[in-house]
Each structure stands twice: as structure tokens, then as C-alpha cells.
Write a protein that holds these residues in place. Structure first.
Motif, short mmCIF file in Angstrom:
data_model
loop_
_atom_site.label_atom_id
_atom_site.label_comp_id
_atom_site.label_asym_id
_atom_site.label_seq_id
_atom_site.Cartn_x
_atom_site.Cartn_y
_atom_site.Cartn_z
N ALA A 91 -15.22 6.87 -6.75
CA ALA A 91 -15.82 5.97 -5.76
C ALA A 91 -16.60 6.79 -4.74
O ALA A 91 -16.47 8.02 -4.67
CB ALA A 91 -14.71 5.18 -5.04
N ASP A 135 -1.03 9.30 -6.23
CA ASP A 135 -1.17 7.86 -6.43
C ASP A 135 -1.97 7.21 -5.29
O ASP A 135 -2.67 6.23 -5.50
CB ASP A 135 0.19 7.19 -6.57
CG ASP A 135 0.89 7.53 -7.87
OD1 ASP A 135 0.25 8.16 -8.75
OD2 ASP A 135 2.07 7.18 -8.01
N ASP A 156 -5.72 8.07 -6.03
CA ASP A 156 -6.30 7.56 -7.28
C ASP A 156 -7.40 6.53 -7.07
O ASP A 156 -8.44 6.60 -7.74
CB ASP A 156 -5.22 6.99 -8.20
CG ASP A 156 -4.63 8.04 -9.12
OD1 ASP A 156 -5.21 9.14 -9.24
OD2 ASP A 156 -3.56 7.76 -9.72
N PRO A 157 -7.24 5.54 -6.17
CA PRO A 157 -8.31 4.55 -6.00
C PRO A 157 -9.64 5.14 -5.51
O PRO A 157 -10.68 4.51 -5.65
CB PRO A 157 -7.75 3.59 -4.94
CG PRO A 157 -6.27 3.77 -4.99
CD PRO A 157 -6.05 5.19 -5.38
N ARG A 203 -10.93 8.01 -6.69
CA ARG A 203 -11.58 8.77 -7.76
C ARG A 203 -12.77 7.98 -8.31
O ARG A 203 -12.65 6.82 -8.65
CB ARG A 203 -10.60 9.08 -8.88
CG ARG A 203 -9.49 10.00 -8.44
CD ARG A 203 -8.57 10.32 -9.62
NE ARG A 203 -7.28 10.79 -9.18
CZ ARG A 203 -7.02 12.00 -8.69
NH1 ARG A 203 -8.00 12.85 -8.57
NH2 ARG A 203 -5.81 12.33 -8.32
N ARG A 263 0.81 -1.22 0.00
CA ARG A 263 0.00 0.00 0.00
C ARG A 263 0.85 1.28 0.00
O ARG A 263 0.31 2.37 0.06
CB ARG A 263 -0.92 0.03 1.22
CG ARG A 263 -1.99 -1.05 1.21
CD ARG A 263 -2.93 -0.88 2.37
NE ARG A 263 -3.78 -2.04 2.57
CZ ARG A 263 -4.61 -2.18 3.60
NH1 ARG A 263 -4.68 -1.25 4.52
NH2 ARG A 263 -5.32 -3.27 3.71
#
Length: 167
Positions: free
Chosen positions: A126, A118, A121-122, A124, A111
């Protein structure tokens, strides 16, 4: 296992989950914190072999005023700044980040990312958590007479255990 203190946070590198639990036990003993902790009800934390600490008393859920130590995982670690990204939710009550004077964070090496972008990013596109906290060390303030005060707005101690390869 490698341990170092930087900017008043302790960073411990553990090659695997067993070593990570051993590192938590050693840290608790070294800091004379006892074996009673508030722990996030996090599935990642459930995978760790906590039975290696026989007398550990871990209460799951949000932090309470009487808690001295909290244990959580982190959504991400930002290598560029040494920042932890903490996302609130049922598996990670935000009170665990701020209320107890000692916060222990278990961070899987997978992680850890380069820049903050970065790490985010996960998220975005959601459903965003209620809060995203960025932690770059123990709470500190120099508001009063320009004297550094640890624990002004959160924990006085922060220990980060980076777990796994690449630690």
C-alpha cells in the motif's frame, strides 16, 4: 469496565463505545485534566457518543503547544509487546502523539493483533504513511545521571481505552 496501570500507561477496557467515552471522562476527571482536548479528525472517533461528556471542548486537527490532552485512535495494537501502531496522515496528525503531555488512545479490540508483523501486514503493497510511530508507553529517558524522566520526548501520560469485545 476494567482499568489497570502497567509500565506507567493506563489501560482501560470498555465493552462498547458509550463506556469508552465514559472512561475518557473519568480519566480526565481523575487526572484533573479539564475537558479541553485536541482530537484527531478521525472517522472512527466521530462514531463515538461524545455528547455523553456535556462540557467537552474538542478541537479537531494537529496538536498545538498549548494543548494539554490529545485523543486519537490507533492503526493497530500489538498484544505481544503492548505496542500501539500509529500511522500519520490527514486523519491522524503525528503531533497528537507527541506534543500534549497526555495522550488518550481509543483502540478498537478488533485492531489488536498478536505480533508486530501482523499489525504491519495491511501496509504491505500500500501507499505508506509519511510516518509510522510505535508507542509502548509514555515517553521516558534516563540519559541524564541515569534518572528516569517521563515526558522527555513526548507525553508524560498515556491512556489506552480498548473498545469492544475481546478487550
Amino acid at each position: 469496565m476494567l482499568s489497570r496501570t502497567c509500565s506507567t500507561a493506563t489501560v482501560i477496557q470498555a465493552p462498547d463505545m458509550s463506556a469508552a467515552v465514559d472512561a475518557v471522562a473519568t480519566y480526565l476527571r481523575h487526572e484533573n485534566l479539564g475537558l479541553s482536548v485536541a482530537m484527531a479528525p478521525d472517522p472512527y472517533l466521530d462514531t463515538l457518543p461524545w455528547r455523553r461528556i456535556p462540557l467537552l471542548s474538542a478541537r479537531r486537527g494537529a496538536a498545538e503547544e498549548s494543548d494539554r490532552v490529545s485523543i486519537t485512535s490507533a492503526f493497530a495494537g500489538v498484544a505481544e509487546t503492548g505496542t500501539l501502531v500509529m500511522c500519520s496522515g490527514p486523519r491522524h496528525p503525528s503531533t497528537l502523539n507527541f506534543l500534549p503531555p497526555t495522550h488518550i488512545v481509543l483502540l478498537p479490540a478488533a485492531r489488536v493483533v498478536g505480533p508486530l508483523e501482523d499489525a504491519l501486514d495491511p501496509l504491505r503493497g500500500a501507499l505508506l504513511p509519511a510516518t509510522i510511530n510505535l508507542i509502548t508507553g509514555p515517553s521516558r529517558s534516563a540519559d541524564i545521571e541515569q534518572t528516569i524522566l517521563l515526558g522527555a520526548h513526548g507525553p508524560q501520560r498515556l491512556a489506552i481505552v480498548v473498545v469492544g469485545d475481546g478487550a
